[in-house]
Design a protein around this motif. Structure first.
Motif, mmCIF file in Angstrom:
data_model
loop_
_atom_site.group_PDB
_atom_site.id
_atom_site.type_symbol
_atom_site.label_atom_id
_atom_site.label_comp_id
_atom_site.label_asym_id
_atom_site.label_seq_id
_atom_site.Cartn_x
_atom_site.Cartn_y
_atom_site.Cartn_z
ATOM 1 N N ARG A 138 -4.366 1.828 -1.388
ATOM 2 C CA ARG A 138 -2.939 2.012 -1.652
ATOM 3 C C ARG A 138 -2.339 0.849 -2.424
ATOM 4 O O ARG A 138 -1.629 1.049 -3.412
ATOM 5 C CB ARG A 138 -2.197 2.186 -0.323
ATOM 6 C CG ARG A 138 -0.705 2.416 -0.502
ATOM 7 C CD ARG A 138 -0.008 2.560 0.839
ATOM 8 N NE ARG A 138 1.428 2.699 0.689
ATOM 9 C CZ ARG A 138 2.283 2.698 1.702
ATOM 10 N NH1 ARG A 138 1.841 2.577 2.956
ATOM 11 N NH2 ARG A 138 3.574 2.824 1.483
ATOM 12 N N HIS A 139 -2.598 -0.373 -1.982
ATOM 13 C CA HIS A 139 -1.969 -1.539 -2.600
ATOM 14 C C HIS A 139 -2.869 -2.251 -3.602
ATOM 15 O O HIS A 139 -2.405 -3.146 -4.312
ATOM 16 C CB HIS A 139 -1.526 -2.536 -1.525
ATOM 17 C CG HIS A 139 -0.418 -2.024 -0.653
ATOM 18 N ND1 HIS A 139 -0.346 -2.268 0.697
ATOM 19 C CD2 HIS A 139 0.657 -1.256 -0.954
ATOM 20 C CE1 HIS A 139 0.730 -1.680 1.196
ATOM 21 N NE2 HIS A 139 1.352 -1.050 0.216
ATOM 22 N N LEU A 142 -1.593 -2.260 -7.316
ATOM 23 C CA LEU A 142 -0.448 -3.154 -7.519
ATOM 24 C C LEU A 142 -0.892 -4.605 -7.511
ATOM 25 O O LEU A 142 -0.428 -5.422 -8.322
ATOM 26 C CB LEU A 142 0.600 -2.905 -6.436
ATOM 27 C CG LEU A 142 1.889 -3.727 -6.543
ATOM 28 C CD1 LEU A 142 2.608 -3.428 -7.849
ATOM 29 C CD2 LEU A 142 2.804 -3.442 -5.351
ATOM 30 N N ARG A 275 7.983 -0.142 -11.098
ATOM 31 C CA ARG A 275 6.738 0.592 -10.880
ATOM 32 C C ARG A 275 6.963 2.052 -10.511
ATOM 33 O O ARG A 275 6.059 2.878 -10.709
ATOM 34 C CB ARG A 275 5.885 -0.098 -9.815
ATOM 35 C CG ARG A 275 6.459 -0.082 -8.406
ATOM 36 C CD ARG A 275 5.580 -0.919 -7.478
ATOM 37 N NE ARG A 275 5.974 -0.848 -6.087
ATOM 38 C CZ ARG A 275 6.929 -1.572 -5.531
ATOM 39 N NH1 ARG A 275 7.604 -2.442 -6.283
ATOM 40 N NH2 ARG A 275 7.209 -1.456 -4.250
ATOM 41 N N HIS A 276 8.149 2.402 -9.985
ATOM 42 C CA HIS A 276 8.421 3.793 -9.613
ATOM 43 C C HIS A 276 9.244 4.526 -10.673
ATOM 44 O O HIS A 276 9.598 5.688 -10.482
ATOM 45 C CB HIS A 276 9.153 3.860 -8.274
ATOM 46 C CG HIS A 276 8.371 3.291 -7.128
ATOM 47 N ND1 HIS A 276 7.094 3.694 -6.829
ATOM 48 C CD2 HIS A 276 8.685 2.322 -6.222
ATOM 49 C CE1 HIS A 276 6.654 3.017 -5.777
ATOM 50 N NE2 HIS A 276 7.590 2.186 -5.399
ATOM 51 N N GLN A 277 9.567 3.852 -11.793
ATOM 52 C CA GLN A 277 10.385 4.455 -12.830
ATOM 53 C C GLN A 277 9.517 5.179 -13.851
ATOM 54 O O GLN A 277 8.303 5.019 -13.907
ATOM 55 C CB GLN A 277 11.239 3.379 -13.522
ATOM 56 C CG GLN A 277 12.148 2.614 -12.570
ATOM 57 C CD GLN A 277 13.118 3.516 -11.832
ATOM 58 O OE1 GLN A 277 13.729 4.410 -12.433
ATOM 59 N NE2 GLN A 277 13.264 3.305 -10.513
ATOM 60 N N THR A 279 7.680 6.297 -17.283
ATOM 61 C CA THR A 279 6.932 5.530 -18.271
ATOM 62 C C THR A 279 7.781 5.236 -19.508
ATOM 63 O O THR A 279 7.747 4.130 -20.054
ATOM 64 C CB THR A 279 5.665 6.297 -18.680
ATOM 65 O OG1 THR A 279 4.835 6.450 -17.529
ATOM 66 C CG2 THR A 279 4.896 5.556 -19.758
ATOM 67 N N ARG A 329 0.330 3.088 -18.582
ATOM 68 C CA ARG A 329 0.706 4.403 -18.052
ATOM 69 C C ARG A 329 0.634 5.487 -19.124
ATOM 70 O O ARG A 329 0.369 6.653 -18.826
ATOM 71 C CB ARG A 329 2.127 4.346 -17.503
ATOM 72 C CG ARG A 329 2.252 3.734 -16.127
ATOM 73 C CD ARG A 329 3.657 4.001 -15.680
ATOM 74 N NE ARG A 329 3.978 3.388 -14.428
ATOM 75 C CZ ARG A 329 5.192 3.464 -13.880
ATOM 76 N NH1 ARG A 329 6.153 4.118 -14.519
ATOM 77 N NH2 ARG A 329 5.431 2.895 -12.723
#
Length: 407
Positions: A138-139, A142, A275-277, A279, A329
């Motif tokens: 998961r991490h 990142l 990171r959640h926005q 591309t 991305r």
């Protein structure tokens, strides 16, 4: 670099843990901190040993070239021989390079230390990334994204502070890094192996660099932002402290370290924030951030204003992290799983060449036209590349809107 399902269990039957991923993150941070630690020392090295800006940028660039060549041939080494043996080799070589810096008494030693350091980091990069992905699905991604940026940032900052305010300015930072590496090498056997190569597998070091046909148009559209970001990074880490000293007039290693700290630190932080926005938003922030930040930096150079140079670096750092994340991305979903390793190798070739070759040219140019004039020309190219990337992103957005008028 993610581990396959056959490797999800460790060789001793244990389960990979977050603590293990954090250990490998710590090793990665120390490696990248060591890579930027010489940056605040460059003006001091020049003062003590009297070498040119061309040689200074060569000392910076040989690290990039050595890292790139090593990464190309060793990218799959930990898949073939296991994570821990490869990481142990890399840490030992990195510790040896710190010893070379400790003994350095001339620019030849610096060149040797940087080449050795580049080889060690090239071996470590893919192995540590794979180990983190193995240890924490998961991490892990990142950690592999922000770890190198934060490592470079804090390495430059702490090196600048030590050089400015601690004894033995040419030695202390390398002694501390050597100690940290030896501790990590001693702790490494406690980690569980997460890669299980098939018995009898032959060692292959054949480079794999390829941009798949389906990716080429997208890469061509967004790659200017990556070239701009890494070219600015190369300039900041090689000639940034000299810019602070010669043009701004602040002969402080701490200030040179601060300039080299801001770009990767803000870049890593922008990755965390965005990171959640989407591309496309990341690419737009990348293009605008690099263009506006570089423009502010040039105004700061013209006005001889350190505060404006630092503000511009902060804005450019936002563009650096967001833009590079946006490029990755954009291109990785277009490649098949079997093509992604070769694609990422190709992207890193572009990035490392963008960081090293323009910095070398800039170092040579300063001998003819001076550092300030060189900075104006270099910054103009970075702004032009960022604007070119923006044109590509905005044009792609308009094409999508025309293709899907009801969307």
């Amino acid at each position: 670099m993610a581990a396959s399902s056959s490797r999800e269990r460790t060789m001793d039957g244990g389960t990979p843990s977050g603590g293990q991923a954090l250990f490998y993150l710590g090793v990665l941070i120390v490696f990248l901190a060591a890579s930027s630690a010489p940056t605040p020392l460059y003006p001091l090295y020049q003062q003590v040993w009297g070498f040119s800006s061309t040689l200074l940028t060569l000392i910076f660039a040989v690290y990039m070239f050595a890292l790139l060549l090593t990464l190309l041939v060793s990218g799959s080494l930990s898949d073939q021989r296991g994570r821990k043996p490869v990481i142990a080799l890399a840490v030992a070589l990195e510790a040896l390079s710190m010893g070379v810096f400790l003994l350095a008494d001339g620019p030849g030693w610096l060149l040797a230390g940087r080449i050795l350091q580049g080889v060690a980091t090239g071996i470590a990069t893919s192995a540590l990334a794979a180990a983190m992905l193995d240890s924490h699905a998961r991490h892990g991604p990142l950690m592999t994204s922000v770890g190198p940026l934060y490592g470079m940032a804090f390495g430059a900052l702490f090196s600048g502070l030590l050089v400015g305010y601690a004894p033995a300015p040419l030695r202390l930072v390398f002694a501390l890094l050597l100690g940290a590496l030896l501790l990590q090498l001693a702790w490494l056997p406690r980690m569980r192996e997460t890669a299980m190569p098939p018995p009898g597998q032959r060692l292959s070091l054949r480079p794999r660099v390829q941009v798949p046909t389906a990716v080429r148009a997208a890469l061509l559209r967004v790659v200017p932002v990556s070239i701009a970001a890494w070219a600015l990074g190369g300039f900041s880490l090689s000639l940034g402290p000299s810019l602070i000293a010669e043009v701004i007039g602040l002969h402080s290693p701490a200030m040179g370290g601060l300039l080299a700290f801001l770009l990767p630190f803000v870049g890593g932080s922008s990755v965390l924030v965005l990171r959640h926005q989407a591309t496309r938003l990341a690419l737009l922030v990348g293009g605008w951030g690099l263009a506006a930040g570089m423009a502010l930096m040039l105004v700061g150079v013209h006005q001889h204003a350190a505060w404006l140079l630092l503000v511009g670096t902060t804005v450019a750092g936002t563009g650096f992290g967001a833009g590079f994340m946006g490029v990755i991305r954009t291109i990785t979903p277009l490649a098949a799983a079997s093509e992604r390793s070769a694609l990422m190798a190709a992207l890193y070739v572009i990035c490392y060449l963008s960081a090293s070759v323009p910095a070398l040219i800039a170092g040579a140019a300063t001998q003819r036209v001076g550092l300030e004039t060189t900075t104006y020309a270099y910054g103009s190219v970075v702004i032009g590349l960022a604007v070119l990337a923006l044109v590509g992103v905005l044009g792609d957005g308009r094409r999508r809107a025309v293709a899907c008028p009801d969307g």
